[in-house]
Scaffold this motif. Structure first.
Motif, short mmCIF file in Angstrom:
data_model
loop_
_atom_site.label_atom_id
_atom_site.label_comp_id
_atom_site.label_asym_id
_atom_site.label_seq_id
_atom_site.Cartn_x
_atom_site.Cartn_y
_atom_site.Cartn_z
N THR A 142 0.82 -1.20 0.00
CA THR A 142 0.00 0.00 0.00
C THR A 142 0.86 1.26 0.00
O THR A 142 2.05 1.21 0.30
CB THR A 142 -0.96 0.00 1.22
N HIS A 143 0.24 2.35 -0.33
CA HIS A 143 0.94 3.64 -0.29
C HIS A 143 1.18 4.03 1.17
O HIS A 143 2.27 4.42 1.54
CB HIS A 143 0.12 4.72 -1.01
N ARG A 144 0.14 3.93 1.97
CA ARG A 144 0.27 4.17 3.41
C ARG A 144 -0.68 3.23 4.14
O ARG A 144 -1.68 2.79 3.58
CB ARG A 144 0.00 5.62 3.77
N TRP A 202 -5.18 3.37 -3.89
CA TRP A 202 -5.03 3.13 -2.46
C TRP A 202 -5.91 4.02 -1.60
O TRP A 202 -6.34 3.63 -0.53
CB TRP A 202 -3.57 3.28 -2.04
N ASN A 203 -6.20 5.23 -2.06
CA ASN A 203 -6.97 6.16 -1.23
C ASN A 203 -8.47 6.07 -1.44
O ASN A 203 -9.23 6.78 -0.81
CB ASN A 203 -6.48 7.59 -1.44
N GLU A 204 -8.93 5.18 -2.31
CA GLU A 204 -10.36 4.98 -2.50
C GLU A 204 -10.83 3.85 -1.59
O GLU A 204 -10.71 2.67 -1.93
CB GLU A 204 -10.68 4.65 -3.96
N LEU A 205 -11.33 4.21 -0.45
CA LEU A 205 -11.74 3.22 0.53
C LEU A 205 -13.12 2.63 0.24
O LEU A 205 -13.55 1.69 0.90
CB LEU A 205 -11.71 3.82 1.93
N ASN A 261 -3.41 2.84 5.88
CA ASN A 261 -4.58 3.62 6.24
C ASN A 261 -5.13 3.13 7.58
O ASN A 261 -5.50 1.98 7.73
CB ASN A 261 -5.65 3.48 5.16
N SER A 316 -3.42 -0.84 -3.85
CA SER A 316 -3.25 -1.32 -2.48
C SER A 316 -3.88 -2.70 -2.43
O SER A 316 -4.99 -2.89 -2.92
CB SER A 316 -3.96 -0.38 -1.50
N GLN A 359 -0.28 2.97 -7.59
CA GLN A 359 -1.39 3.48 -6.78
C GLN A 359 -2.26 2.39 -6.17
O GLN A 359 -3.18 2.67 -5.41
CB GLN A 359 -2.26 4.41 -7.63
#
Length: 168
Positions: free
Chosen positions: A40-42, A127-130, A44, A112, A110
């Motif tokens: 993952t990028h971070r 990754w930021n689309e939860l 979360n 995750s 990008q």
């Protein structure tokens, strides 16, 4: 979650609700027996700092001596500041769990994903689309392909010195 068995339930699902993503992440980690890979990028916190997820990882380490938990993260700055239960667990159990900062050449990816054993996956293309994920509890072919990509990145990445436990 009732009805989904790692390595047995072959049903690709699309998830568009964060609560479902959180529940499946905990469930898949809780059913894992050998290997858990996170790319993952971070990390979360809504997913990876949940008590149920961290407890599932802890139980995996305790119950299975040969467990390997590997986490590849692009952005480790937030993790180095503290507060991540997974980082604390990795510091306490470094023989079973390791977190590495992804090599620069992989930092633009990008996606995750979470891979449980050689069977289950949860994949987010961004990754930021939860609220947009795909998962399957029994898709060895997909897991093998993603695991190959993971291991290529893992071998070229290094532990982040900022995430090591400082002994006083």
């Amino acid at each position: 979650m009732a009805g989904f068995e790692l390595g047995k339930t072959s049903e690709a699902l699309n998830i568009d609700v964060l609560d479902d993503l959180k529940k499946h992440s905990c469930d898949m980690a809780g059913q894992c027996r050998r290997q858990l890979l996170v790319y993952t990028h971070r990390l979360n916190p809504a997913i990876y700092n949940q008590v149920c997820f961290v407890d599932a990882v802890r139980q995996l380490i305790i119950r299975h001596a040969n467990t390997r938990i590997r986490i590849l993260v692009t952005d480790t700055e937030e993790l180095a500041r503290g507060g991540s239960r997974l980082v604390q667990l990795a510091q306490a159990m470094p023989s079973s769990m390791e977190i590495r900062r992804r090599a620069e050449e992989f930092s633009g990816d990008q996606r995750s994903f979470l891979l449980a054993d050689h069977s289950g996956f949860i994949l987010r293309n961004l990754w930021n689309e939860l609220n947009n994920a795909r998962l399957d509890y029994n898709s060895p072919y997909s897991v093998r392909n993603l695991a190959d990509e993971f291991m290529t990145a893992w071998e070229q990445s290094e532990p982040d010195p900022a995430l090591r436990r400082l002994s006083l």
